[in-house]
Scaffold this motif. Sequence first.
Motif, PDB file in Angstrom:
ATOM      1  N   ARG A 120       0.835  -1.194   0.000  1.00 23.35           N
ATOM      2  CA  ARG A 120       0.000   0.000   0.000  1.00 23.35           C
ATOM      3  C   ARG A 120       0.868   1.241   0.000  1.00 23.35           C
ATOM      4  O   ARG A 120       2.083   1.171   0.216  1.00 23.35           O
ATOM      5  CB  ARG A 120      -0.939   0.017   1.195  1.00 23.35           C
ATOM      6  CG  ARG A 120      -0.260   0.213   2.568  1.00 23.35           C
ATOM      7  CD  ARG A 120       0.460  -1.012   3.027  1.00 23.35           C
ATOM      8  NE  ARG A 120       0.808  -0.992   4.440  1.00 23.35           N
ATOM      9  CZ  ARG A 120       1.755  -1.761   4.976  1.00 23.35           C
ATOM     10  NH1 ARG A 120       2.463  -2.596   4.233  1.00 23.35           N
ATOM     11  NH2 ARG A 120       1.996  -1.710   6.279  1.00 23.35           N
ATOM     12  N   SER A 121       0.248   2.391  -0.191  1.00 21.23           N
ATOM     13  CA  SER A 121       0.922   3.659   0.001  1.00 21.23           C
ATOM     14  C   SER A 121       0.454   4.260   1.325  1.00 21.23           C
ATOM     15  O   SER A 121      -0.545   3.807   1.902  1.00 21.23           O
ATOM     16  CB  SER A 121       0.626   4.618  -1.152  1.00 21.23           C
ATOM     17  OG  SER A 121      -0.754   4.888  -1.238  1.00 21.23           O
ATOM     18  N   LEU A 122       1.178   5.253   1.814  1.00 26.82           N
ATOM     19  CA  LEU A 122       0.773   5.978   3.015  1.00 26.82           C
ATOM     20  C   LEU A 122       0.355   7.380   2.590  1.00 26.82           C
ATOM     21  O   LEU A 122       1.065   8.035   1.826  1.00 26.82           O
ATOM     22  CB  LEU A 122       1.920   6.059   4.019  1.00 26.82           C
ATOM     23  CG  LEU A 122       2.568   4.730   4.450  1.00 26.82           C
ATOM     24  CD1 LEU A 122       3.596   4.983   5.543  1.00 26.82           C
ATOM     25  CD2 LEU A 122       1.534   3.727   4.906  1.00 26.82           C
ATOM     26  N   VAL A 123      -0.812   7.824   3.074  1.00 26.17           N
ATOM     27  CA  VAL A 123      -1.339   9.124   2.665  1.00 26.17           C
ATOM     28  C   VAL A 123      -1.654   9.961   3.898  1.00 26.17           C
ATOM     29  O   VAL A 123      -1.815   9.441   5.004  1.00 26.17           O
ATOM     30  CB  VAL A 123      -2.601   8.957   1.794  1.00 26.17           C
ATOM     31  CG1 VAL A 123      -2.284   8.149   0.531  1.00 26.17           C
ATOM     32  CG2 VAL A 123      -3.742   8.301   2.572  1.00 26.17           C
ATOM     33  N   ASP A 124      -1.777  11.282   3.677  1.00 28.40           N
ATOM     34  CA  ASP A 124      -2.103  12.175   4.786  1.00 28.40           C
ATOM     35  C   ASP A 124      -3.602  12.458   4.812  1.00 28.40           C
ATOM     36  O   ASP A 124      -4.391  11.820   4.101  1.00 28.40           O
ATOM     37  CB  ASP A 124      -1.277  13.458   4.707  1.00 28.40           C
ATOM     38  CG  ASP A 124      -1.579  14.292   3.461  1.00 28.40           C
ATOM     39  OD1 ASP A 124      -2.591  14.010   2.783  1.00 28.40           O
ATOM     40  OD2 ASP A 124      -0.806  15.218   3.172  1.00 28.40           O
ATOM     41  N   ALA A 125      -4.011  13.416   5.623  1.00 23.55           N
ATOM     42  CA  ALA A 125      -5.429  13.693   5.807  1.00 23.55           C
ATOM     43  C   ALA A 125      -6.115  14.145   4.523  1.00 23.55           C
ATOM     44  O   ALA A 125      -7.322  13.956   4.359  1.00 23.55           O
ATOM     45  CB  ALA A 125      -5.613  14.746   6.892  1.00 23.55           C
ATOM     46  N   SER A 126      -5.361  14.722   3.595  1.00 24.57           N
ATOM     47  CA  SER A 126      -5.924  15.172   2.320  1.00 24.57           C
ATOM     48  C   SER A 126      -5.727  14.144   1.213  1.00 24.57           C
ATOM     49  O   SER A 126      -5.922  14.443   0.049  1.00 24.57           O
ATOM     50  CB  SER A 126      -5.297  16.510   1.907  1.00 24.57           C
ATOM     51  OG  SER A 126      -3.898  16.376   1.724  1.00 24.57           O
ATOM     52  N   THR A 127      -5.313  12.930   1.583  1.00 21.91           N
ATOM     53  CA  THR A 127      -5.063  11.812   0.665  1.00 21.91           C
ATOM     54  C   THR A 127      -3.872  12.082  -0.251  1.00 21.91           C
ATOM     55  O   THR A 127      -3.743  11.468  -1.316  1.00 21.91           O
ATOM     56  CB  THR A 127      -6.322  11.464  -0.170  1.00 21.91           C
ATOM     57  OG1 THR A 127      -7.498  11.666   0.615  1.00 21.91           O
ATOM     58  CG2 THR A 127      -6.302  10.002  -0.589  1.00 21.91           C
ATOM     59  N   LYS A 128      -2.983  12.963   0.181  1.00 23.27           N
ATOM     60  CA  LYS A 128      -1.738  13.185  -0.547  1.00 23.27           C
ATOM     61  C   LYS A 128      -0.750  12.098  -0.139  1.00 23.27           C
ATOM     62  O   LYS A 128      -0.602  11.774   1.045  1.00 23.27           O
ATOM     63  CB  LYS A 128      -1.159  14.560  -0.204  1.00 23.27           C
ATOM     64  CG  LYS A 128       0.164  14.854  -0.901  1.00 23.27           C
ATOM     65  CD  LYS A 128       0.694  16.229  -0.506  1.00 23.27           C
ATOM     66  CE  LYS A 128       2.035  16.512  -1.156  1.00 23.27           C
ATOM     67  NZ  LYS A 128       2.573  17.843  -0.739  1.00 23.27           N
ATOM     68  N   THR A 129      -0.057  11.524  -1.115  1.00 23.68           N
ATOM     69  CA  THR A 129       0.871  10.433  -0.839  1.00 23.68           C
ATOM     70  C   THR A 129       2.085  10.924  -0.060  1.00 23.68           C
ATOM     71  O   THR A 129       2.747  11.886  -0.456  1.00 23.68           O
ATOM     72  CB  THR A 129       1.333   9.772  -2.152  1.00 23.68           C
ATOM     73  OG1 THR A 129       0.186   9.234  -2.828  1.00 23.68           O
ATOM     74  CG2 THR A 129       2.325   8.650  -1.887  1.00 23.68           C
TER      75      THR A 129
END
Length: 286
Positions: A120-129
């Motif tokens: 998977r990828s890790l994203v922030d609260a705004s779904t930015k990678t």
Amino acid sequence: MSPRLSVVVPAFNNADFVDETVRSILDQSYDDFELIIADHASTDDTWQVLQRHAHDERVTLLRTPAGGGAAANWNRVTEAATGEYLRLVPGDDVLFPDTLAQHVAALDAHPSAAIASSPRSLVDASTKTIIGRRGPRWRSRLVPGAEAVRATVRAGTNVFGEPFCVTFRREPFLAAGGWDSSFPYLIDQASYCRALLQGDLAAVPELAGGFRLSSTQWSVALAAEQSRQARGYHAELRRTHPEVVSEADRRVGDLRVRLVAQTRRLAYIVLRRRMTAATTGPGGKS
């Protein structure tokens, strides 16, 4: 007829993200699935947000009474599922468009596989990678279950990914005991291993989706408790399945648990700074 796949979402105080989670499931390229969502007595607007999807015939909305921790809601949605395959998606993560099709195809192609797993990828609260890819690169598409269990012990961490990264064969999973909450912070990893002691791992190389990082993961105390429980789990596997986990495996795993905990603490500091910088303006204000 029952759907091939049940996607289940145990939601709790996910009002800010659950709509995006649900849309990422409903917009999949694969369509033979049911979506079961249970709100675990949220104190925010999670239940109200979920009503946006009440009209969709694929969606079943449930409410779980307060109490029982995460396991109560995970069991609630799992017990309501009817599909041949089962995939649990927490209420703040997002799936990439083809991942359901990829996992169903992998399990169809490998009858001996108990689970399918993707990185998977890790994203922030705004779904930015934040991190583009996280997860092992297995040497083959079908990994013997015992080898996969041994690999996660020796790595000192959950190599299979968060729940949304994994799809189970539902009936064997339930027959083996379902979600294993003996070590609460390892409920996903312990449950994967329980299934893998009964079957193999279908390794899917494509990314499953985005795991959303939040401030709840930035706790030194939490990391310490996760580390303690991981060592306890290694000891339990060594005691109950010595043919799978050797004493050397346990020792290596326990050492790496401590290293992983130290690395995680440093990563939390860096990620917090990155995410704080991304949500503040030039003057330091949001």
